[in-house]
Write an enzyme that holds these catalytic residues in place. Structure first.
Site, PDB file in Angstrom:
ATOM      1  N   GLY A 165       0.721  -1.461  -0.075  1.00 21.28           N
ATOM      2  CA  GLY A 165       0.185  -0.223   0.278  1.00 21.28           C
ATOM      3  C   GLY A 165       0.801   1.385  -0.395  1.00 21.28           C
ATOM      4  O   GLY A 165       0.676   2.583   0.465  1.00 21.28           O
ATOM      5  N   GLU A 200      -2.361   4.782 -13.672  1.00 17.27           N
ATOM      6  CA  GLU A 200      -3.720   4.314 -14.429  1.00 17.27           C
ATOM      7  C   GLU A 200      -4.495   4.989 -13.383  1.00 17.27           C
ATOM      8  O   GLU A 200      -4.491   6.048 -12.997  1.00 17.27           O
ATOM      9  CB  GLU A 200      -3.027   3.480 -13.601  1.00 17.27           C
ATOM     10  CG  GLU A 200      -3.090   2.722 -12.377  1.00 17.27           C
ATOM     11  CD  GLU A 200      -3.360   1.133 -12.365  1.00 17.27           C
ATOM     12  OE1 GLU A 200      -3.473   1.086 -10.835  1.00 17.27           O
ATOM     13  OE2 GLU A 200      -2.533   0.816 -12.900  1.00 17.27           O
ATOM     14  N   HIS A 208     -12.495  -4.710  -4.116  1.00 16.92           N
ATOM     15  CA  HIS A 208     -11.462  -5.522  -4.351  1.00 16.92           C
ATOM     16  C   HIS A 208     -11.667  -6.852  -3.907  1.00 16.92           C
ATOM     17  O   HIS A 208     -12.372  -7.380  -3.242  1.00 16.92           O
ATOM     18  CB  HIS A 208     -10.264  -5.051  -2.808  1.00 16.92           C
ATOM     19  CG  HIS A 208      -9.276  -6.102  -2.938  1.00 16.92           C
ATOM     20  ND1 HIS A 208      -7.312  -6.125  -3.114  1.00 16.92           N
ATOM     21  CD2 HIS A 208      -8.846  -7.661  -2.937  1.00 16.92           C
ATOM     22  CE1 HIS A 208      -7.437  -7.168  -3.403  1.00 16.92           C
ATOM     23  NE2 HIS A 208      -7.929  -8.052  -3.050  1.00 16.92           N
ATOM     24  N   LYS A 237      -5.745  -5.849   4.806  1.00 14.47           N
ATOM     25  CA  LYS A 237      -6.749  -6.548   4.617  1.00 14.47           C
ATOM     26  C   LYS A 237      -7.589  -6.804   5.933  1.00 14.47           C
ATOM     27  O   LYS A 237      -7.202  -7.740   6.497  1.00 14.47           O
ATOM     28  CB  LYS A 237      -7.419  -8.109   3.754  1.00 14.47           C
ATOM     29  CG  LYS A 237      -7.343  -7.294   2.178  1.00 14.47           C
ATOM     30  CD  LYS A 237      -6.644  -8.834   1.544  1.00 14.47           C
ATOM     31  CE  LYS A 237      -5.441  -8.282   0.318  1.00 14.47           C
ATOM     32  NZ  LYS A 237      -4.944  -9.301  -0.205  1.00 14.47           N
ATOM     33  N   GLU A 275      -5.131 -10.373  -7.771  1.00 16.78           N
ATOM     34  CA  GLU A 275      -5.807  -9.330  -7.936  1.00 16.78           C
ATOM     35  C   GLU A 275      -6.295  -8.632  -8.195  1.00 16.78           C
ATOM     36  O   GLU A 275      -5.503  -7.965  -9.628  1.00 16.78           O
ATOM     37  CB  GLU A 275      -4.996  -8.776  -6.340  1.00 16.78           C
ATOM     38  CG  GLU A 275      -4.635  -9.881  -5.263  1.00 16.78           C
ATOM     39  CD  GLU A 275      -4.550  -8.521  -4.118  1.00 16.78           C
ATOM     40  OE1 GLU A 275      -4.307  -9.415  -3.418  1.00 16.78           O
ATOM     41  OE2 GLU A 275      -3.579  -7.617  -4.305  1.00 16.78           O
ATOM     42  N   ASN A 289       0.149 -11.854  -6.549  1.00 16.63           N
ATOM     43  CA  ASN A 289       0.910 -12.405  -5.386  1.00 16.63           C
ATOM     44  C   ASN A 289       1.111 -14.049  -5.484  1.00 16.63           C
ATOM     45  O   ASN A 289       0.235 -14.752  -5.898  1.00 16.63           O
ATOM     46  CB  ASN A 289       0.029 -12.035  -3.691  1.00 16.63           C
ATOM     47  CG  ASN A 289      -0.105 -11.203  -3.558  1.00 16.63           C
ATOM     48  OD1 ASN A 289       0.622 -10.205  -4.213  1.00 16.63           O
ATOM     49  ND2 ASN A 289      -1.295 -10.752  -3.219  1.00 16.63           N
ATOM     50  N   ARG A 291       2.005 -16.562  -3.571  1.00 19.71           N
ATOM     51  CA  ARG A 291       2.300 -17.308  -3.103  1.00 19.71           C
ATOM     52  C   ARG A 291       0.610 -17.167  -1.934  1.00 19.71           C
ATOM     53  O   ARG A 291      -0.221 -16.958  -3.059  1.00 19.71           O
ATOM     54  CB  ARG A 291       3.335 -16.322  -1.704  1.00 19.71           C
ATOM     55  CG  ARG A 291       2.242 -15.137  -1.573  1.00 19.71           C
ATOM     56  CD  ARG A 291       2.612 -14.023  -0.512  1.00 19.71           C
ATOM     57  NE  ARG A 291       2.594 -12.934  -0.424  1.00 19.71           N
ATOM     58  CZ  ARG A 291       1.023 -12.669   0.016  1.00 19.71           C
ATOM     59  NH1 ARG A 291       0.349 -13.610   0.802  1.00 19.71           N
ATOM     60  NH2 ARG A 291       0.788 -11.071  -0.285  1.00 19.71           N
ATOM     61  N   VAL A 294      -3.105 -14.880   3.329  1.00 15.10           N
ATOM     62  CA  VAL A 294      -3.474 -15.260   4.752  1.00 15.10           C
ATOM     63  C   VAL A 294      -5.039 -15.819   4.413  1.00 15.10           C
ATOM     64  O   VAL A 294      -5.006 -16.348   5.438  1.00 15.10           O
ATOM     65  CB  VAL A 294      -3.758 -14.054   5.217  1.00 15.10           C
ATOM     66  CG1 VAL A 294      -4.254 -13.779   6.569  1.00 15.10           C
ATOM     67  CG2 VAL A 294      -2.041 -12.811   5.427  1.00 15.10           C
TER      68      VAL A 294
END
Ligand code: ADP
Length: 447
Positions: A165, A200, A208, A237, A275, A289, A291, A294
């Site tokens: 972020g 952008e 999201h 999140k 995402e 991402n 990986r 969470v």
């Protein structure tokens, strides 16, 4: 399959990985800092190795010690969890050179997705919808102004190497452009060692929504539906759900298949998350991402697929246990991230848990590593556990979540449980009617 896996992480995710390994008959090694010597996953692992003092840079980020721990214990693979070294291409490369399997994608794929400009270009090439904006890095003011005029204000300037972020600035008009461009570049150079920025369109009220994918590394990609993670604070999140209350089954299938095909075309290996921001029926890629996330349990609860088990299969060269046609979404799941923090000020609250009583019953899952008498060290992220609840539909899930939150008792420290107790009784949350700014506004109004 591997004989022994070293877990290079801590907390709830270390225990989560250990559980999957145990179920598969794989031995485990917990690589831990001195501050985590008494952690639950260290106690439950077949072997444990201390890799350094509390500070992450000396332990959980210490590649040399982690590789040494692997060699001493004879582990054939490392699971990096999330955070720490999980998206570090250099670490993946070092392991490749040492003949140790990194449980994740190739270092090349990590590198590509770690650079936001390259990631966006790759996504676009693979047919994934992206946010309108500059084609690559923007260096000249005049170019920036031309692009912004083209797509229309407000726009957002983003650092190519930004993350968490940070490294973003919204620009509302042409007058603000010059200063904003300069400031973002200077800050990015100082913070990330790379002053490349791109532009952008700034979306005003998006949700999201992210798609869980898996690739077998040989050209096959699958998707496991989406998660809605719009309830955020400071781009972090807070509560996640699957499926998104905003999508129809047709939209789910369409974006899901776009992502599955992209991952297949890329030759991607293992678990990943694509995402998006979602506004007015359109998806806009923001990042991938490479990986485990969470919030992966909400996907597991509605698909009944163990994502860590599948990661281990793919990394060891086996086939995934399922294909796209086997993926069925049953019911609705919600996850609350329980942090050791004051529920209003979000000030961390480390210390001893004097009493711990997690909720139970049908459809309730608690992923945590804490127990009565556990001392939360002050050196790491404040996440102490996740409450995940599944129901046959969203209404049943919310009812179950409400009563589970009321049963959850953590004594001796402050937690964010009271925030969730309020949220699950809020009309907008009950209706699933929120965007990525909703929680910040709610906190400001109720503060
Ligand atoms: P990071 O890697 O730092 O997490 P992301 O690109 O994933 O950066 O963006 C983080 C958050 O910033 C998003 O979840 C969203 O809240 C906001 N954001 C990013 N791009 C845009 C955009 N084009 N319009 C509006 N908000 C944005």
């Amino acid at each position: 399959m591997f004989n022994k896996v070293l877990i290079a992480n801590r907390g709830e995710i270390a225990l989560r990985i250990l559980r999957a390994c145990k179920e598969m008959g794989i031995e485990t090694v917990a690589a831990h800092s001195t501050a985590d010597a008494d952690a639950m996953h260290v106690r439950l692992a077949d072997q444990s190795v201390c890799i350094g003092p509390p500070a992450s840079r000396d332990s959980y980020l210490n590649m040399h010690e982690i590789v040494a721990a692997c060699e001493i214990t004879g582990a054939d693979a490392i699971h990096p969890g999330y955070g720490f070294l999980s998206e570090n291409a250099k670490f993946a490369e070092i392991l490749e050179a040492h003949g140790i399997t990194f449980i994740g994608p190739t270092s090349e794929h990590i590198k590509t997705m770690g650079d936001k400009i390259m990631a966006k270009q790759t996504a676009q090439r693979l047919g994934i919808p992206v946010v309108p904006g500059s084609d690559g890095a923007v260096t000249e003011d005049s170019e920036a102004r031309r692009i912004a005029a083209d797509i229309g204000y407000p726009v957002i300037i983003k650092a190519a190497s930004g993350g968490g972020g940070r490294g973003m600035r919204v620009v509302n008009s042409e007058q603000e452009m010059e200063v904003a461009l300069q400031t973002t570049r200077t800050e990015a150079g100082a913070a990330f060692g790379d002053d490349a920025v791109y532009i952008e369109k700034y979306l005003g009220k998006p949700r999201h929504i992210e798609v869980q994918v898996m690739g077998d590394g040989k050209g096959m990609g699958v998707h496991l539906g989406e998660r809605d993670c719009s309830l955020q604070r400071r781009h972090q999140k807070v509560l996640e759900e699957a499926n998104s209350p905003a999508l129809t089954p047709e939209q789910r299938d369409k974006i899901g298949m776009i992502c599955a095909n992209a991952v297949g075309d890329l030759g991607y290996s293992g678990a990943g998350t694509i995402e998006f921001l979602y506004e007015d029926g359109e998806f806009y890629f923001i990042e991938m991402n490479t990986r485990l996330q969470v919030e992966h349990p909400v996907t597991e609860m509605i698909t009944r697929i163990d994502l860590v088990n599948e990661q281990l299969r793919v990394a060891s060269g086996q086939e995934m246990s399922f294909s796209q046609k086997d993926v069925r979404f049953q019911g609705h799941a919600i996850e609350c991230r329980i942090n050791a923090e004051n529920a209003r000020t979000f000030v961390p609250s480390p210390g001893e848990i004097t009493y711990y009583h997690p909720p139970g019953g049908l459809g309730v899952r608690v992923d945590s590593g804490v127990f009565t008498g556990y001392k939360i060290p002050p050196y790491y992220d404040s996440l102490i556990g996740k409450l995940i609840v599944v129901g046959r539909n969203r209404a049943e899930c919310l009812n179950r979540l409400r009563r589970s939150l009321d049963e959850f008792v953590v004594g001796g420290i402050q937690t964010t449980l009271p925030l969730f107790q309020d949220l699950v009784r809020n009309d907008d949350v009950i209706a699933g009617d929120y965007d990525i700014h909703w929680l910040e506004n709610y906190l400001a109004q109720t503060g």
